[in-house]
Design an enzyme around this catalytic site. Structure first.
Site, mmCIF file in Angstrom:
data_model
loop_
_atom_site.group_PDB
_atom_site.id
_atom_site.type_symbol
_atom_site.label_atom_id
_atom_site.label_comp_id
_atom_site.label_asym_id
_atom_site.label_seq_id
_atom_site.Cartn_x
_atom_site.Cartn_y
_atom_site.Cartn_z
ATOM 1 N N GLU B 29 0.582 -1.182 -0.058
ATOM 2 C CA GLU B 29 -0.066 -0.025 0.176
ATOM 3 C C GLU B 29 0.776 1.449 -0.106
ATOM 4 O OE1 GLU B 29 -2.228 -0.837 3.668
ATOM 5 O OE2 GLU B 29 -3.265 -2.645 2.687
ATOM 6 N N GLU B 60 -4.670 -6.489 2.456
ATOM 7 C CA GLU B 60 -3.380 -7.289 3.114
ATOM 8 C C GLU B 60 -3.340 -8.781 2.660
ATOM 9 O OE1 GLU B 60 -5.130 -5.245 4.617
ATOM 10 O OE2 GLU B 60 -4.001 -3.508 5.005
ATOM 11 N N GLN B 82 1.751 -2.193 5.499
ATOM 12 C CA GLN B 82 1.921 -0.449 5.919
ATOM 13 C C GLN B 82 2.082 -0.581 7.332
ATOM 14 O OE1 GLN B 82 -0.977 2.264 4.955
ATOM 15 N NE2 GLN B 82 0.632 2.996 3.526
ATOM 16 N N PHE B 83 1.524 -1.184 8.234
ATOM 17 C CA PHE B 83 1.601 -1.134 9.860
ATOM 18 C C PHE B 83 1.209 -2.596 10.247
ATOM 19 C CE2 PHE B 83 1.026 3.435 8.654
ATOM 20 C CZ PHE B 83 1.852 3.932 9.762
ATOM 21 N N ILE B 87 -1.665 -6.469 9.565
ATOM 22 C CA ILE B 87 -1.110 -7.884 9.456
ATOM 23 C C ILE B 87 -2.408 -8.743 9.545
ATOM 24 C CG2 ILE B 87 -0.448 -8.624 11.697
ATOM 25 C CD1 ILE B 87 1.421 -9.418 8.329
ATOM 26 N N PHE B 88 -3.271 -8.429 10.441
ATOM 27 C CA PHE B 88 -4.251 -9.517 10.890
ATOM 28 C C PHE B 88 -5.146 -9.904 9.649
ATOM 29 C CE2 PHE B 88 -2.951 -7.253 14.908
ATOM 30 C CZ PHE B 88 -2.196 -8.230 15.246
ATOM 31 N N PRO B 89 -5.420 -9.022 8.515
ATOM 32 C CA PRO B 89 -6.502 -9.622 7.516
ATOM 33 C C PRO B 89 -5.530 -10.687 7.008
ATOM 34 C CG PRO B 89 -6.560 -7.221 7.477
ATOM 35 C CD PRO B 89 -5.376 -7.597 8.615
ATOM 36 N N HIS B 129 -1.685 0.969 14.612
ATOM 37 C CA HIS B 129 -0.450 1.467 14.176
ATOM 38 C C HIS B 129 0.691 1.386 15.046
ATOM 39 C CE1 HIS B 129 -3.467 3.456 11.511
ATOM 40 N NE2 HIS B 129 -2.523 3.630 10.636
#
Lengths: 530, 326
Positions: B29, B60, B82-83, B87-89, B129
């Site tokens: 992203e 993601e 990006q942050f 990551i979780f998705p 974030h």
């Protein structure tokens, strides 16, 4: 500036893909020159330049899509004007506003300008340069001292780098906005041209979310050589239980030979080691540790936390009794002469505002004895097997205060007369009772007297005020039958009890010390001579 | 030798690998046109074109999923999430595909993807974030997890990650992206993944930390050594998984005391794992309880309360004192 936008090139085309650029930023183009080839779903179109000028910026990269209305290129047609607004914004310097970025050839330079340093100062005189051209400076280093009509100001360097040029010579005037120095900060972030200026700013100020700390602090350089080295000193293998036991017994576990697997030090090893050391009488002074007792709280009881003074008494007593193997001697002395002397001296003392107590006489006798028997005015360092003799006498005395026992001491008591002693005893005791003692008054005593006669007791086994080595207990003076010659008479009898640290003072020494004190009290005129 | 900050070192590494290896692609992203929200990929799209450095939708799972496909087919995707909190998705793709392909195919296929993630707090960020991912990622068999603390290490470890035949998650301590500069060699070099670094030798206590946390650790150690007249060994873990147990255990055998400091949450956190390691391998050398200093068991607070969560120098000093005097 001319903003050339992608237009509908006919037939309802709404977007295209940048196939190939024929020009790049910085190129000079003439009106009609082909700028770029764009692929649409119908045709590949060459877009001609609408004006003559210099390509200031290309809008899209090869391979990217471009929509109708988006910028193809921005051309500097010499008519002035700025780049479109959003670009200008990105160029705003992130650093202090007094700074500007300039390109001089390939050198990356930082133009540090003289700013209003406050209070409306508009100019200053260069007093002294702290740096010269070619010097390396760190951010914050003083560059120059400037004299203004208000103050002499030291100007710190805004960045780290090399001084490329100094703006003014010593003695010259500098106005706000003029260059102080040009600095090469070596980062290469300020390369030539407008465009890289924009990029540099983007990079240094970049933080879309939150706040990122920006600093040029130098981190020590790194390499891949260091590795943990083998242990340099022998370390015992032991469980925490064993380590704890060693600590309790005052044993350095690293010295204990281990009998367990892989030389592990077992609890039995530690106990054996501690015992053998005791036999060889080289044990260290064990740290005081109080065994956990199961104190019952059952039945009709109240539980009360003790105040801190009581805690320190408890600790002091536990320490003393845990460390000092003491011995106690008791005897009594007939003090008829002293009673008589005191009676005669009392009016004189009162006229001087002194309450002349027996305590002052006992103190004097003890001081004289301490001067003669120096080991009683010492401390013992068991770890080092050393006696510390003190060439000063700070005579402590126990004071019975409402909060508990306090032991202030009379500093340099050997320099004082009996009257002075009496006076100090009173003052120190009053302050102790009022809880107004200074810390110094209760520290660094060398010997202590405790007077339990005041509560009607004759004998006791006083506890030595560790790390002192002796304490004299003074009992109640009472009239008793005494044998004088072959007759029984009534005498004033003073009972004395002395406790000493038997590690360095034997019973016979204590007896001789006590004998001397008795002699002085029985014959107070000797105190004049002592 | 140029002095670079951490983000510049990452940018230089990506640039170098893109130039050297035509199979390397960089995407995520805002990675392409913008050059990344932290500017890690600045200038790369311009230099290598949109086919190799490009932007993706905010998705993601598809970023990681496409990378898995590319990697199986011989590409070397170096992607950015990006942050940390984003990551979780992608977790399903990471846990069930990325990390397992080698095992599932009995070693016939690998997915050599590098996932770069700015991680950790301290920047007064929004929710999602500022999170610490050590436990989530370190628990997954089949991936390596790395976190550098200096520009020099960042380049060496990222290069190693790109050369790895297996997936590597490269956590970047965003708090110190630009907080200092270090000499970084121009030429390519590799720092092996799975090797901790002894930053400073000492005899009385071993402190292990990584990433941005080392700044506070180093400052605390410097002061406490002088105040207590002790020497402290400081270890930068550098690789979260696999753990370099040898370096830690040997150090604790020498010092007899162990402290791990991390910003990540306490319960089931990385400190628990390291303490277990010390307990198992250096129990007989311990002179004080192996101890952890960690963030709280809470969602990391927003800007105003964040400093309460971060472990500061004074806390570290106090803990070191406690352990040395135990």
């Amino acid at each position: 500036m001319y903003d050339f936008k992608f237009a509908d090139i006919g037939d309802g085309i709404e977007e295209g893909k940048i196939l190939e650029w024929k020009v790049k930023e910085g190129d000079q183009v003439k009106e009609g020159d082909t700028l770029v080839v764009v692929e649409t779903d119908k045709v590949n179109a060459e877009l001609p330049s609408p004006v003559s000028g210099k390509i200031a910026k290309v809008g899209k990269l090869e391979g990217q899509m471009i929509m109708v209305g988006e910028t193809v290129v921005i051309i500097d047609d010499g008519k002035g004007g700025d780049l479109p607004k959003e670009e200008v914004k990105k160029e705003a310097p992130a650093k202090a506003s007094q700074a500007d970025v300039k390109a001089t050839g390939s050198k990356a330079t930082y133009d540090f300008k003289f700013a209003d340093i406050g209070d409306g100062i508009e100019e200053g005189k260069i007093l002294e340069w702290k740096v010269k051209e070619g010097d390396q400076v760190k951010e914050g280093d003083t560059l120059v001292v400037v004299e203004t009509d208000k103050v002499n100001a030291e100007l710190p360097s805004p960045v780290s780098g090399k001084i490329v040029k100094v703006g003014k010579k010593e003695g010259e005037m500098i106005k706000v906005g003029e260059t102080v120095v040009l600095l090469d900060d070596g980062s290469g972030k300020y390369l030539s041209g407008v465009e890289s200026k924009g990029e540099a700013v983007k990079e240094e100020g970049a933080s879309v979310i939150g706040e990122i700390e920006v600093s040029s602090d130098l981190i020590e350089s790194s390499s891949e050589v260091s590795a943990p080295k083998a242990p340099t000193r022998k370390k015992a293998l032991a469980t925490p239980v064993a380590r704890n036991l060693a600590k309790k017994l005052g044993v350095d576990i690293n010295l204990v030979p281990g009998s367990g697997a892989n030389g592990r030090v077992m609890k039995e090893d530690i106990e054996a080691f501690a015992n053998s050391n005791t036999k060889a009488s080289t044990t260290k002074t064990p740290a005081v540790s109080i065994p956990k007792a199961n104190v019952s709280r059952q039945g009709d009881v109240t539980v009360e936390a003790i105040p801190s003074i009581r805690k320190s008494i408890a600790n002091a007593m536990t320490t003393s009794k845990s460390i000092i193997p003491d011995t106690v001697l008791m005897d009594e002395v007939v003090i008829d002469a002293l009673v008589d002397l005191r009676k005669r001296a009392k009016p004189l003392a009162e006229s001087k505002g002194v309450n002349l107590t027996y305590m002052a006489f006992v103190a004097k006798a003890v001081i004289i004895a301490l001067q003669e028997f120096k080991v009683f005015n010492a401390s013992f360092d068991h770890d080092k097997n050393e006696i510390i003799y003190k060439h000063f006498i700070n005579l402590g005395f126990a004071v019975d205060t409402p909060a508990g026992l306090m032991v202030p001491n009379i500093k340099d008591a050997d320099t004082l007369s009996i009257f002075e002693l009496a006076k100090q005893i009173r003052e120190l005791a009053d302050r102790a009772i009022a809880r107004k003692s200074q810390l110094a008054e209760i520290q660094n005593g060398t010997f202590t007297i405790t007077n339990f006669g005041s509560v009607g007791v004759s004998y006791g086994t006083p506890v030595i005020n560790y790390p002192e080595v002796g304490i004299l207990g003074v009992g109640k003076i009472s009239k008793k039958p005494v044998v004088v010659g072959n007759e029984i008479k009534i005498g004033n009898v003073l009972p004395l009890s002395i406790a000493v640290d038997h590690r360095i003072i034997d019973g016979a020494d204590a007896g001789r010390f006590l004998l001397r004190v008795k002699e002085l009290l029985a014959n107070p005129e000797l105190m004049l001579l002592g | 030798m140029a002095t670079l900050n951490l983000i510049q070192a990452i940018n230089q590494t990506l640039d170098q690998q893109l130039e050297k290896n035509p199979k390397v692609v960089v995407y995520g992203e805002d990675v392409g046109f913008e050059g990344g929200v932290f500017r890690a990929t600045q200038g790369l799209q311009k230099k290598y074109g949109v086919a190799r450095v490009f932007d993706t939708p905010i998705a993601e799972s598809s970023i990681v999923g496409t990378a898995i496909g590319m990697a199986i087919n011989g590409m070397k995707p170096v992607i950015e999430i990006q942050f940390d909190g984003f990551i979780f998705p992608a977790f399903n793709q990471i846990v069930t595909q990325l990390a397992r392909t080698r095992n599932r195919s009995r070693g016939n296929w690998t997915t050599p993807v590098v996932i770069r993630i700015p991680a950790g707090g301290g920047i007064k960020g929004l929710e999602h974030h500022s999170e610490s991912l050590e436990t989530y990622l370190g628990h997954i068999p089949g991936i390596k997890v790395v976190m550098p603390s200096t520009p020099y290490d960042a380049k060496g470890l990222l290069t190693a990650a790109i050369y790895s035949d297996d997936p590597v998650i490269f956590l970047e301590p965003k708090r110190i992206y630009r907080s200092g500069k270090q000499e970084v060699p121009e030429e390519e070099y590799i720092i092996p993944i799975g090797k901790a670094k002894v930053l400073k030798e000492g005899n009385n206590l071993t402190v292990v930390a990584w990433g941005a946390q080392l700044r506070e650790v180093n400052a605390a150690v410097k002061e406490v050594e002088e105040e207590l007249n002790i020497s402290v060994e400081v270890i930068d873990l550098r690789t979260i998984s696999p753990i370099d147990s040898e370096t830690i255990v040997e150090s604790v055998k020498k010092t007899g005391r162990f402290l791990v400091v991390h910003e990540a949450m306490r319960t089931y956190g990385p400190g628990a794992e390291l303490i277990a390691l010390v307990n198992e391998k250096a129990f007989l050398y311990l002179e004080a309880p192996a101890t952890r200093l960690t963030g709280f068991d809470i969602v990391i607070p927003l800007a105003r309360g964040e400093h309460h969560h971060m472990i500061n120098k004074d806390q570290i000093k106090a803990e070191i004192k406690k352990l040395v005097e135990f």
